[in-house]
Design an enzyme around this catalytic site. Structure first.
Site, PDB file in Angstrom:
ATOM      1  N   ARG A  46     -11.101  19.823 -15.748  1.00 45.04           N
ATOM      2  CA  ARG A  46     -11.115  19.414 -14.334  1.00 45.04           C
ATOM      3  C   ARG A  46     -12.351  18.558 -14.057  1.00 45.04           C
ATOM      4  O   ARG A  46     -12.325  17.591 -13.314  1.00 45.04           O
ATOM      5  CB  ARG A  46     -11.043  20.629 -13.395  1.00 45.04           C
ATOM      6  CG  ARG A  46     -11.184  20.271 -11.932  1.00 45.04           C
ATOM      7  CD  ARG A  46     -10.541  21.276 -10.963  1.00 45.04           C
ATOM      8  NE  ARG A  46     -10.689  22.671 -11.362  1.00 45.04           N
ATOM      9  CZ  ARG A  46     -11.808  23.391 -11.241  1.00 45.04           C
ATOM     10  NH1 ARG A  46     -12.902  22.847 -10.745  1.00 45.04           N
ATOM     11  NH2 ARG A  46     -11.836  24.655 -11.637  1.00 45.04           N
ATOM     12  N   ASP A 170      -7.244  -0.929  -0.584  1.00 46.28           N
ATOM     13  CA  ASP A 170      -6.140  -0.465  -1.423  1.00 46.28           C
ATOM     14  C   ASP A 170      -5.646  -1.690  -2.202  1.00 46.28           C
ATOM     15  O   ASP A 170      -5.037  -2.595  -1.634  1.00 46.28           O
ATOM     16  CB  ASP A 170      -5.024   0.123  -0.536  1.00 46.28           C
ATOM     17  CG  ASP A 170      -3.878   0.727  -1.352  1.00 46.28           C
ATOM     18  OD1 ASP A 170      -3.670   0.256  -2.499  1.00 46.28           O
ATOM     19  OD2 ASP A 170      -3.195   1.637  -0.847  1.00 46.28           O
ATOM     20  N   LYS A 195       2.164   2.115  -9.761  1.00 46.30           N
ATOM     21  CA  LYS A 195       2.810   0.822  -9.577  1.00 46.30           C
ATOM     22  C   LYS A 195       2.483  -0.134 -10.737  1.00 46.30           C
ATOM     23  O   LYS A 195       2.879   0.136 -11.852  1.00 46.30           O
ATOM     24  CB  LYS A 195       2.436   0.266  -8.197  1.00 46.30           C
ATOM     25  CG  LYS A 195       2.483   1.315  -7.067  1.00 46.30           C
ATOM     26  CD  LYS A 195       3.879   1.830  -6.780  1.00 46.30           C
ATOM     27  CE  LYS A 195       3.894   3.040  -5.862  1.00 46.30           C
ATOM     28  NZ  LYS A 195       3.253   2.905  -4.576  1.00 46.30           N
TER      29      LYS A 195
HETATM   30  C1  LIG Z   1       2.724   3.837  -3.619  1.00 42.92           C
HETATM   31  C2  LIG Z   1       1.511   3.478  -2.836  1.00 42.92           C
HETATM   32  C3  LIG Z   1       0.559   4.449  -2.503  1.00 42.92           C
HETATM   33  C4  LIG Z   1       0.743   5.906  -2.867  1.00 42.92           C
HETATM   34  O1  LIG Z   1       0.664   6.137  -4.243  1.00 42.92           O
HETATM   35  P1  LIG Z   1       1.463   7.327  -5.023  1.00 42.92           P
HETATM   36  O2  LIG Z   1       1.109   7.055  -6.424  1.00 42.92           O
HETATM   37  O3  LIG Z   1       2.903   7.160  -4.695  1.00 42.92           O
HETATM   38  O4  LIG Z   1       0.918   8.606  -4.508  1.00 42.92           O
HETATM   39  C5  LIG Z   1      -0.560   4.025  -1.816  1.00 42.92           C
HETATM   40  N1  LIG Z   1      -0.745   2.738  -1.450  1.00 42.92           N
HETATM   41  C6  LIG Z   1       0.158   1.781  -1.753  1.00 42.92           C
HETATM   42  C7  LIG Z   1      -0.088   0.366  -1.344  1.00 42.92           C
HETATM   43  C8  LIG Z   1       1.311   2.119  -2.451  1.00 42.92           C
HETATM   44  O5  LIG Z   1       2.220   1.170  -2.732  1.00 42.92           O
END
Ligand SMILES: *Cc1c(COP(=O)(O)O)cnc(C)c1O
Length: 389
Positions: A46, A170, A195
């Site tokens: 962890r 992000d 992604k």
């Molecule tokens: C998918 C996504 C998230 C969340 O991520 P997860 O891996 O699904 O928890 C956050 N920000 C953006 C821009 C995303 O496309």
């Protein structure tokens, strides 16, 4: 060293003990001590695991940050960043935002007396007027989800000036291969590794990257205390995925450019939102701060019925949530990613039942345009026994 080389070789490269080219999976929860105060540097997974650490160090280098933490999902990463907020603070977020981030803010953090306000961060001139004495974070997506609005990161930094406000970006839609927000003044970068970074629609993962030392202690404490860390096997899969990030993205972007042109030429498509199109309002800003336009396209159809028809009649492009993988996916934001976003916010940013979002994969682009073409052209034709006549 250039990114392509870094991505292929990782932080440490081959295992120093065995010479294994593929970094080993240290599938161990705990680590033996040779004696009192004689830790190998790893005590318990962890807190730290060698496979996860190799991934984290590679990601920190790619984003040109000080330190990175890998999490079990993008939402776990974003939640870790929100943990930095204290009661009574105010946060500005891009109004065109991933639906899950909106839900996390409203359902989990608002009850803890943190106030979230959604504004058009791409309008950096107006951003000053929203900053208050208790504003402690500005959280942006660029390009945003799903309207592809582009926010000038350096201008947001300028708007913050000397105030004690964290700028969080992000960077999921472009990845560090195409955009490095820290170079433009971001304090923290977050990712859904699910992604482009994972890229094969097979891993859930998330990342937080801090720009400087001063932020690391707190983030390390949160990560270790809450324990939403990425497991060793998924860390290894992610290391493996990163090796092909540049070639995947280059192909995906090339395909996306052709598809954006194809869609722009269709009379049934009333608007194409792709930051690589010169007519896009964020085109110049994106060019200034990113090495490419990525492979996310949203487009608006002339009617809801046509949008639904396309979703139901595409054969090769899958109707599924998520993005960034080698397989092309199409999403209906109003009922999928943004189903829980309040109507008022959806109306404000333009998410309606005519809007589709396409994540372009690495397939042959002619097959993709033909698939879109047959789905669009069969609208209004009757079906007999499942066959369009
Ligand atoms: C998918 C996504 C998230 C969340 O991520 P997860 O891996 O699904 O928890 C956050 N920000 C953006 C821009 C995303 O496309």
């Amino acid at each position: 060293m250039k990114d392509d080389t870094r991505l292929t070789h990782g932080f440490r490269g081959p295992d120093p003990v065995t010479g294994a080219i593929s970094f080993p999976i240290f599938q161990s929860a705990t680590f033996r001590h040779n004696g009192l105060n004689q830790s190998t540097g790893y005590d318990y997974s962890r807190a730290g695991n060698p496979t996860r650490e190799e991934l984290e160090k590679t990601m920190a280098l790619l984003e040109q940050g000080e330190k990175c933490w890998a999490f079990a999902s993008g939402m776990a990463a974003i939640s870790t960043v929100f943990r930095l907020l204290t009661q009574g603070s105010h946060v500005l977020l891009s109004e065109d935002l991933y639906g899950g981030t909106h839900r996390l803010a409203e359902e989990i953090y608002t009850p803890n007396k943190i106030e979230f306000e959604y504004v058009d961060t791409s309008d950096t001139d107006s951003l000053y007027s929203f900053i208050r004495d208790n504003t402690s974070m500005i959280f942006i997506e660029t390009p945003s989800n799903p309207m592809m609005r582009v926010t000038d990161i350096a201008k947001v930094r300028e708007a913050i000036g000397k105030r004690d406000i964290l700028l969080v970006v992000d960077n999921t839609f472009l990845s560090p291969y195409l955009q490095k927000p820290i170079l433009f003044g971001a304090d923290i970068v977050v990712h859904s590794g699910t992604k482009y970074l994972g890229g094969h629609n097979d891993i859930l993962a998330g990342f937080v990257i801090a720009a400087r030392e001063g932020l690391c202690e707190k983030l390390s404490r949160i990560s270790m205390s809450e324990g939403a860390v990425l497991g060793a096997f998924d860390s290894w899969l992610m290391i493996r995925s990163l090796k092909t990030l540049s070639v995947r993205l280059e192909r995906q972007e090339k395909n996306a450019r052709e598809i954006a042109d194809f869609l722009s030429g269709r009379p049934e498509v009333t608007h194409v939102y792709y930051v690589g199109l010169p007519g896009h309002p964020g085109y110049e800003t994106n060019k200034k701060q990113a090495g490419g336009a990525g492979a996310m396209i949203s487009f608006r159809l002339s009617s809801r019925d046509l949008a639904v028809h396309i979703l139901e009649n595409l054969r090769l492009i899958y109707f599924a949530e998520s993005l960034g993988g080698v397989e092309s996916l199409i999403t209906y934001p109003i009922v999928q990613t943004h189903a829980e976003t309040p109507d008022e916010l959806k109306d404000r940013v333009g998410i309606d039942d005519c809007l589709l979002r396409l994540s372009v994969g690495i397939e042959d682009v002619t097959d993709l345009t033909e698939d879109l073409s047959q789905a669009i052209c069969s609208f209004g034709k009757t079906k007999q026994g499942g066959v369009i006549i």
